[in-house]
Design a protein around this motif. Structure first.
Motif, PDB file in Angstrom:
ATOM      1  N   SER A   1       0.870  -1.048  -0.151  1.00 52.34           N
ATOM      2  CA  SER A   1      -0.030  -0.159   0.049  1.00 52.34           C
ATOM      3  C   SER A   1       0.864   1.295  -0.093  1.00 52.34           C
ATOM      4  O   SER A   1       1.899   1.087   0.321  1.00 52.34           O
ATOM      5  CB  SER A   1      -0.814   0.002   1.138  1.00 52.34           C
ATOM      6  N   PRO A   2       0.498   2.447  -0.080  1.00 54.25           N
ATOM      7  CA  PRO A   2       1.076   3.765  -0.222  1.00 54.25           C
ATOM      8  C   PRO A   2       1.631   3.820   1.215  1.00 54.25           C
ATOM      9  O   PRO A   2       2.608   4.175   1.297  1.00 54.25           O
ATOM     10  CB  PRO A   2       0.171   4.786  -0.739  1.00 54.25           C
ATOM     11  N   LYS A   3       0.796   3.629   2.103  1.00 52.74           N
ATOM     12  CA  LYS A   3       1.339   3.599   3.579  1.00 52.74           C
ATOM     13  C   LYS A   3       2.667   2.820   3.813  1.00 52.74           C
ATOM     14  O   LYS A   3       3.443   3.397   4.458  1.00 52.74           O
ATOM     15  CB  LYS A   3       0.165   3.248   4.394  1.00 52.74           C
ATOM     16  N   ASP A   4       2.443   1.472   3.408  1.00 51.66           N
ATOM     17  CA  ASP A   4       3.802   0.778   3.572  1.00 51.66           C
ATOM     18  C   ASP A   4       4.938   1.344   2.782  1.00 51.66           C
ATOM     19  O   ASP A   4       5.859   1.297   3.363  1.00 51.66           O
ATOM     20  CB  ASP A   4       3.429  -0.761   3.026  1.00 51.66           C
ATOM     21  N   PHE A   5       4.885   1.626   1.664  1.00 48.14           N
ATOM     22  CA  PHE A   5       5.720   2.527   1.008  1.00 48.14           C
ATOM     23  C   PHE A   5       6.511   3.758   1.844  1.00 48.14           C
ATOM     24  O   PHE A   5       7.659   3.795   1.842  1.00 48.14           O
ATOM     25  CB  PHE A   5       5.415   3.187  -0.335  1.00 48.14           C
ATOM     26  N   PHE A   6       5.592   4.490   2.304  1.00 50.35           N
ATOM     27  CA  PHE A   6       6.094   5.616   3.004  1.00 50.35           C
ATOM     28  C   PHE A   6       6.712   5.053   4.222  1.00 50.35           C
ATOM     29  O   PHE A   6       7.950   5.508   4.579  1.00 50.35           O
ATOM     30  CB  PHE A   6       4.861   6.547   3.358  1.00 50.35           C
ATOM     31  N   VAL A   7       6.551   4.321   5.001  1.00 52.33           N
ATOM     32  CA  VAL A   7       7.010   3.899   6.187  1.00 52.33           C
ATOM     33  C   VAL A   7       8.364   2.899   5.954  1.00 52.33           C
ATOM     34  O   VAL A   7       9.414   3.422   6.302  1.00 52.33           O
ATOM     35  CB  VAL A   7       6.138   2.682   6.809  1.00 52.33           C
ATOM     36  N   ARG A   8       8.285   2.245   4.658  1.00 52.59           N
ATOM     37  CA  ARG A   8       9.533   1.576   4.373  1.00 52.59           C
ATOM     38  C   ARG A   8      10.638   2.431   3.999  1.00 52.59           C
ATOM     39  O   ARG A   8      11.859   2.377   4.548  1.00 52.59           O
ATOM     40  CB  ARG A   8       9.317   0.591   3.133  1.00 52.59           C
TER      41      ARG A   8
ATOM     42  N   CYS B   1       6.436   7.884  13.640  1.00 53.57           N
ATOM     43  CA  CYS B   1       6.747   6.920  14.608  1.00 53.57           C
ATOM     44  C   CYS B   1       6.878   5.527  14.158  1.00 53.57           C
ATOM     45  O   CYS B   1       7.800   5.082  14.772  1.00 53.57           O
ATOM     46  CB  CYS B   1       5.638   7.146  15.379  1.00 53.57           C
ATOM     47  N   GLU B   2       5.849   5.119  13.408  1.00 53.90           N
ATOM     48  CA  GLU B   2       5.955   3.767  12.953  1.00 53.90           C
ATOM     49  C   GLU B   2       7.383   3.455  12.442  1.00 53.90           C
ATOM     50  O   GLU B   2       8.113   2.333  12.598  1.00 53.90           O
ATOM     51  CB  GLU B   2       4.867   3.437  12.055  1.00 53.90           C
ATOM     52  N   ALA B   3       7.866   4.305  11.557  1.00 50.42           N
ATOM     53  CA  ALA B   3       9.172   4.174  10.780  1.00 50.42           C
ATOM     54  C   ALA B   3      10.149   4.280  11.627  1.00 50.42           C
ATOM     55  O   ALA B   3      10.995   3.152  11.731  1.00 50.42           O
ATOM     56  CB  ALA B   3       9.095   5.279   9.574  1.00 50.42           C
ATOM     57  N   LEU B   4      10.278   5.089  12.677  1.00 45.26           N
ATOM     58  CA  LEU B   4      11.384   5.171  13.605  1.00 45.26           C
ATOM     59  C   LEU B   4      11.243   3.973  14.617  1.00 45.26           C
ATOM     60  O   LEU B   4      12.510   3.702  15.135  1.00 45.26           O
ATOM     61  CB  LEU B   4      11.243   6.403  14.425  1.00 45.26           C
ATOM     62  N   SER B   5      10.198   3.625  15.174  1.00 46.73           N
ATOM     63  CA  SER B   5       9.996   2.508  16.032  1.00 46.73           C
ATOM     64  C   SER B   5      10.604   1.273  15.319  1.00 46.73           C
ATOM     65  O   SER B   5      11.346   0.515  15.829  1.00 46.73           O
ATOM     66  CB  SER B   5       8.693   2.308  16.183  1.00 46.73           C
ATOM     67  N   TYR B   6      10.528   1.100  13.617  1.00 45.24           N
ATOM     68  CA  TYR B   6      10.824  -0.121  13.192  1.00 45.24           C
ATOM     69  C   TYR B   6      12.488   0.166  13.015  1.00 45.24           C
ATOM     70  O   TYR B   6      13.218  -0.903  13.130  1.00 45.24           O
ATOM     71  CB  TYR B   6      10.415   0.058  11.519  1.00 45.24           C
ATOM     72  N   VAL B   7      13.128   1.312  13.116  1.00 46.77           N
ATOM     73  CA  VAL B   7      14.295   1.327  12.973  1.00 46.77           C
ATOM     74  C   VAL B   7      15.188   0.916  14.333  1.00 46.77           C
ATOM     75  O   VAL B   7      16.181   0.213  14.328  1.00 46.77           O
ATOM     76  CB  VAL B   7      14.934   2.918  12.711  1.00 46.77           C
TER      77      VAL B   7
END
Length: 390
Positions: A118-125, A194-200
């Motif tokens: 999804s576009p959301k997954d693209f942004f977070v990735r 937050c989701e992206a930074l938490s993943y990192v």
């Protein structure tokens, strides 16, 4: 001109450096061709060591690995919004609500995110990859990531941005920083960050990433952002996570004791602090001559911020070019006992020399004072880096 090329190449990614050289040679010689370019190598073993930590300001993940060899103590400012602008290019709300943007923007979003669920997954990735690339390059040195600090007029330039952003008369002091994260219209966009930074931190294991809140007007606003971070997987103190705040508003300086109860450290943003102390819009070409971070009022604000942070046992740094461009300004900061100075990559070696010289002058003066006073240093006792880290 060659010196300028060399400095710029230091900041270029491999993919852009060849284009830059081509254009530079064309400018120098009128047509492309062969030319001799002088290159200067520096033995980092001979670079002066300083008590004041020297760190980088970065916004380009592609340049991180090549710059990680510089003799720095980490990254004092990751401009996360630059990663969004240059590696994603889409407004965060547009990936969450693609049906609310124009058909043309929808096509762009679908094309860029076609390899993701999804576009959301693209942004977070893409955001996690960008920040992760910088953090990995400098690991285990600390990397301080500033949360998104675009203004509304800058967010409008992203794909789909016009569908969500207000047209503000003065976006420089409008909906930005902490106020934006807490705004009901944009909280969901902040949750993507937050989701992206938490993943990192959690999935990539890059616990050297800490966070910094920009343009936080009140301590109460800061507490609300801390809570929002916690609710989205970024709990202050968990696994060593530190949350700093940009000290760039007069309110940050005058109420620093209140902010010290909320945040783990301070980073003085000299650009915004200067414009708000002097009442000068830093984007105004008409008033450019009045914009001076070396102004008496700005220096006093910086002095109060450093002393206030240390009074509360907090680390404090500064982001800006003045310490490397103006040796007397570096001396001013060193005299106040600032803990770190963050600069662009091309300024690091010069800054190390300037700061080292300023620290050396302090040592000489202290030794002279000991002789004069019979082994005792008189005057105000300064908080040192060692004391802060003990």
């Amino acid at each position: 001109m060659v010196d300028v090329i060399e400095k710029c190449l230091l900041c270029c990614s491999p993919s852009t450096s060849y284009i830059f050289v081509y254009l530079s040679l064309h400018f120098l010689y009128g047509s492309p061709g062969e030319a001799t370019i002088e290159r200067t190598s520096v033995d980092t073993n001979n670079v002066p060591k300083t008590k004041t930590e020297i760190k980088l300001i970065l916004g380009d993940p592609d340049a991180a690995l090549s710059l990680s060899g510089l003799p720095v103590d980490g990254v004092g400012l990751v401009r996360q919004e630059f990663v969004v602008a240059n590696h994603i290019g889409i407004h965060p709300m547009a990936v969450l609500q693609p049906d609310n943007v124009s058909r043309e923007d929808q096509e762009i979003i679908n094309e860029r995110s076609k390899n993701d669920k999804s576009p959301k997954d693209f942004f977070v990735r893409k955001l996690s990859e960008g920040v992760g690339s910088i953090a990995a390059a400098f690991y285990p040195r600390p990397v301080l990531v500033r949360l998104g600090d675009f203004k509304s007029n800058e967010y409008r330039k992203l794909v789909g941005g016009e569908s969500f952003e207000p047209e503000e008369e003065n976006p420089m002091i409008g909906l930005r920083g902490a106020s934006r994260y807490l705004s009901p219209e944009f909280t969901d966009a902040f949750k993507l960050e937050c989701e992206a930074l938490s993943y990192v931190r959690e999935k990539m294991g890059l616990k050297n990433v800490d966070l910094m809140v920009p343009f936080c007007r009140t301590a109460e606003e800061g507490k609300a952002v801390i809570q929002l971070l916690k609710e989205n997987g970024l709990q202050q103190g968990k696994d060593g996570l530190k949350v700093w705040v940009m000290c760039e508003l007069p309110s940050n300086v005058f109420a620093i004791d209140e902010f010290a109860e909320v945040f783990d450290g301070f980073s003085i943003g000299s650009n915004d602090l200067t414009q708000l102390c002097l009442g000068v819009d830093r984007d105004s070409g008409i008033l450019a001559g009045l914009f001076d971070e070396d102004n008496t009022a700005v220096r006093e604000a910086i002095s109060l911020a450093i002393k206030g942070a240390h009074r509360n046992g907090k680390e404090v740094g500064i982001c800006g070019q003045a310490p490397s461009d103006k040796p007397h300004f570096a001396r001013f900061l060193v005299d106040l006992g600032i803990d770190s100075i963050s600069l662009t990559p091309d300024s690091v070696l010069q800054a190390l020399g300037v700061v080292s010289a300023a620290e050396g002058e302090n040592i000489v003066q202290e030794e002279i004072s000991k002789v004069i006073t019979g082994g005792k240093i008189v005057g105000e006792k300064k908080t040192t880096n060692t004391a802060l880290k003990a």
